[in-house]
Design an enzyme around this catalytic site. Structure first.
Site, short mmCIF file in Angstrom:
data_model
loop_
_atom_site.label_atom_id
_atom_site.label_comp_id
_atom_site.label_asym_id
_atom_site.label_seq_id
_atom_site.Cartn_x
_atom_site.Cartn_y
_atom_site.Cartn_z
N SER A 294 48.31 2.43 4.19
CA SER A 294 47.54 3.44 4.99
C SER A 294 48.30 4.87 4.43
O SER A 294 49.25 5.07 4.31
CB SER A 294 47.89 3.18 6.62
OG SER A 294 48.37 4.50 7.11
N LYS A 295 47.21 5.81 4.30
CA LYS A 295 47.48 7.01 3.82
C LYS A 295 48.21 7.73 5.20
O LYS A 295 49.18 8.63 4.56
CB LYS A 295 45.95 7.81 3.71
CG LYS A 295 46.31 9.42 3.71
CD LYS A 295 44.81 9.76 3.58
CE LYS A 295 44.58 11.34 3.38
NZ LYS A 295 43.24 11.82 3.52
#
Ligand code: GLU
Length: 552
Positions: A294-295
């Site tokens: 996840s960014k």
């Protein structure tokens, strides 16, 4: 309904027919089996590791077949456009050796016979095909307002098939006068596909990665042109990948659910569909479960992370191939020194459910890659990195670049090089004791080495240390001291009769190592001693001696 007339009313400015573009962008002349693939980023400026990975898969797919790999920029969503984003993304790719054969090369440069490669410059092409669909009765203007669409969405909450279809496709069968009336009133419109799909219909396709897939066929009258005349992703994908003669669409598997729309579009437009290869997202283990990288949560989701940490691109590429193809590691074991490009990459060997990102593995892979680099290369690459991310290291290097290279060469360029460095940011700590500026004494001892032994060893050694020794002479000198300090030069002998000695040659070396480096584990002490230089060696031995004298 006079479809031709409707098409003329909607698109009076479109003067060409699809045929024009079919001729302008003819089938590519390529060797048998050559694959044409692409990377189609939206210019958001953020390159996710998953994007880089998908892009590498796409690139390898083309390259292993002597095909063509191109970059197309999907910039139809003006709201998401970020200035300079293309430059950032293309630079990110080139670091990993991904250079397109054609397409977009920089913010202002594009090259190739199938362009323009910016979707924002292709409006007229999309509209030509849209007009043709209207002429054939396969698309229609829809005047529903955002509020109306929201209402429908709310009403459909419990419906299994959502979207604009059946009774919800309210403007599908408007008459020409009805349409003209709305147009004359200036009502905004989108262009919707008149989907021929039925609820019973099925859509089949053979995904190169996921295998055979069966899904309900598309029944939705999806929007193909938005009210500003800009195409949706679905429509642009069909037109562009057809006209750019893409053979294999490699993209994230979040697009699988829309593939029935895409295949229907290809069919209605009269195009041969491409093969699809849907790449599963890179996953991360968390609390015993798995989730997408996840960014927001994982710094390593950003491709810039690897550059900042100083992972060489070779390491990241090597690691990506371990994630991409299950047989890569076996191949690597059999072909230890072979170039990565020689690996026969295969889409069929991709993980169906998503490869797991593992930092420990990346670190191991990278240590291995770096251990094989000659010192000159380690110096060059880490110096480049340091200039950008660690000015202190760059300054240390600049004091004497030959000495820095020699330091990096300790235990390197031999059959069994040490694997201490995983990334350039490990280097400052790794070499800290080689510079007075960063040396941090630490006199803790291990094994049988005690402060009392240390005093004896250092008192003797400081007088006999000789930086002109060969390696053998150096070691003989240390062995030669053993008896005088109550130790044996022979470890075996010590093990047989530990009570008879205060320690063995290893303990004597430990004392010297700790005094010179502040550590109990270092690369080759002989090389370290030579590179420290006489003055530093003498000072460190003396300092350590006074410390242990007080300790004793
Ligand atoms: N612009 C799309 C995206 O960034 C590309 C998907 C595709 O490769 O077709 O998700």
């Amino acid at each position: 309904m006079d479809n031709k007339k409707l098409a003329e009313i909607l698109f009076p400015h479109i003067l060409k027919a699809p045929d024009y573009y079919e001729k302008l962008y003819p089938a590519r002349v390529l060797p048998e089996g050559a694959r044409v693939t692409r990377f189609a980023p939206s210019p958001t400026g953020f390159l996710h590791f998953g994007n880089l990975f998908t892009c590498l898969v796409s690139y390898k797919t083309a390259k292993t077949t002597d095909g063509v790999f191109y970059v197309r920029v999907e910039d139809t969503d003006r709201k998401r456009k970020v200035e300079g984003a293309i430059e950032v993304m293309l630079k990110g790719l080139s670091v990993y050796g991904i250079v397109p054969d054609e397409g977009v090369f920089s913010e202002t440069e594009q090259f190739g016979a199938y362009g323009p490669y910016y979707q924002s410059e292709r409006k007229i092409i999309y509209q030509t095909y849209a007009k043709s669909l209207v002429e054939q009765g396969l698309a229609y203007p829809c005047f529903m307002t955002a509020e109306e669409l929201d209402e429908i969405r709310a009403q459909q909450e419990n419906e299994s098939v959502k979207g604009i279809w059946g009774k919800w496709a309210r403007h599908r069968d408007l008459s020409l006068p009805e349409i003209e009336e709305k147009l004359n009133a200036g009502t905004p419109w989108t262009l919707r596909l008149k989907s021929p799909g039925t609820l019973e219909g099925k859509c089949f396709f053979d995904d190169m990665i996921k295998g055979k897939i069966e899904m309900p066929e598309n029944v939705q009258d999806v929007v193909i042109l938005k009210s500003d005349g800009i195409p949706t992703y679905h429509f642009a994908h069909a037109i562009d990948d057809h006209l750019m003669r893409t053979t294999h669409v490699v993209r994230g598997d979040e697009w699988i659910s829309s593939t029935p729309i895409h295949l229907q579009l290809f069919k209605l437009l009269g195009f041969k569909p491409p093969k699809y290869a849907h790449v599963a997202p890179i996953m991360k283990e968390e609390n015993g479960g798995k989730r997408k990288l996840s960014k927001r949560k994982d710094p390593e989701a950003a491709v810039t992370y690897y550059a900042e940490e100083g992972f060489p691109s070779e390491s990241v590429n090597e690691y990506m191939l371990t994630l991409a193809n299950s047989n890569f590691e076996d191949w690597r074991r059999m072909n230890k020194d072979e170039e990565l490009d020689k690996f026969p990459f295969n889409l069929k060997k991709m993980s169906v459910s998503g490869a797991l990102f593992d930092m420990v593995k990346l670190t191991d892979v990278s240590k291995n890659v770096i251990s094989k680099m000659p010192a000159g290369k380690v110096f060059e690459l880490s110096y480049e990195w340091a200039k950008e991310y660690n000015p202190n290291l760059a300054a240390l290097y600049e004091k004497d670049t030959d000495r820095a290279t020699a330091i990096l060469n300790i235990d390197r360029e031999n059959k069994k090089p040490r694997k201490d460095i995983a990334k350039w940011s490990d280097i400052p700590d790794y070499i800290s004791y080689m510079y007075d500026e960063t040396f941090a004494p630490c006199y803790e001892l291990t094994g049988n080495a005690t402060p009392a032994l240390a005093v004896k060893v250092l008192e003797l050694y400081k007088d006999i240390v000789n930086l002109d020794d060969t390696k053998d002479e150096w070691f003989e000198r240390i062995k030669g001291m053993c008896e005088a300090v109550g130790c044996t030069p022979n470890v075996k002998e010590y093990k047989q009769n530990p009570e008879a000695f205060d320690g063995h040659v290893g303990d004597v070396s430990t004392v010297i190592r700790v005094a010179l480096t502040g550590r109990t584990n270092t690369p080759d002490l002989y090389e370290i001693t030579r590179l420290l230089g006489r003055e530093t060696v003498e000072k460190r031995l003396t300092d350590a001696l006074s410390y242990y004298k007080e300790e004793k």
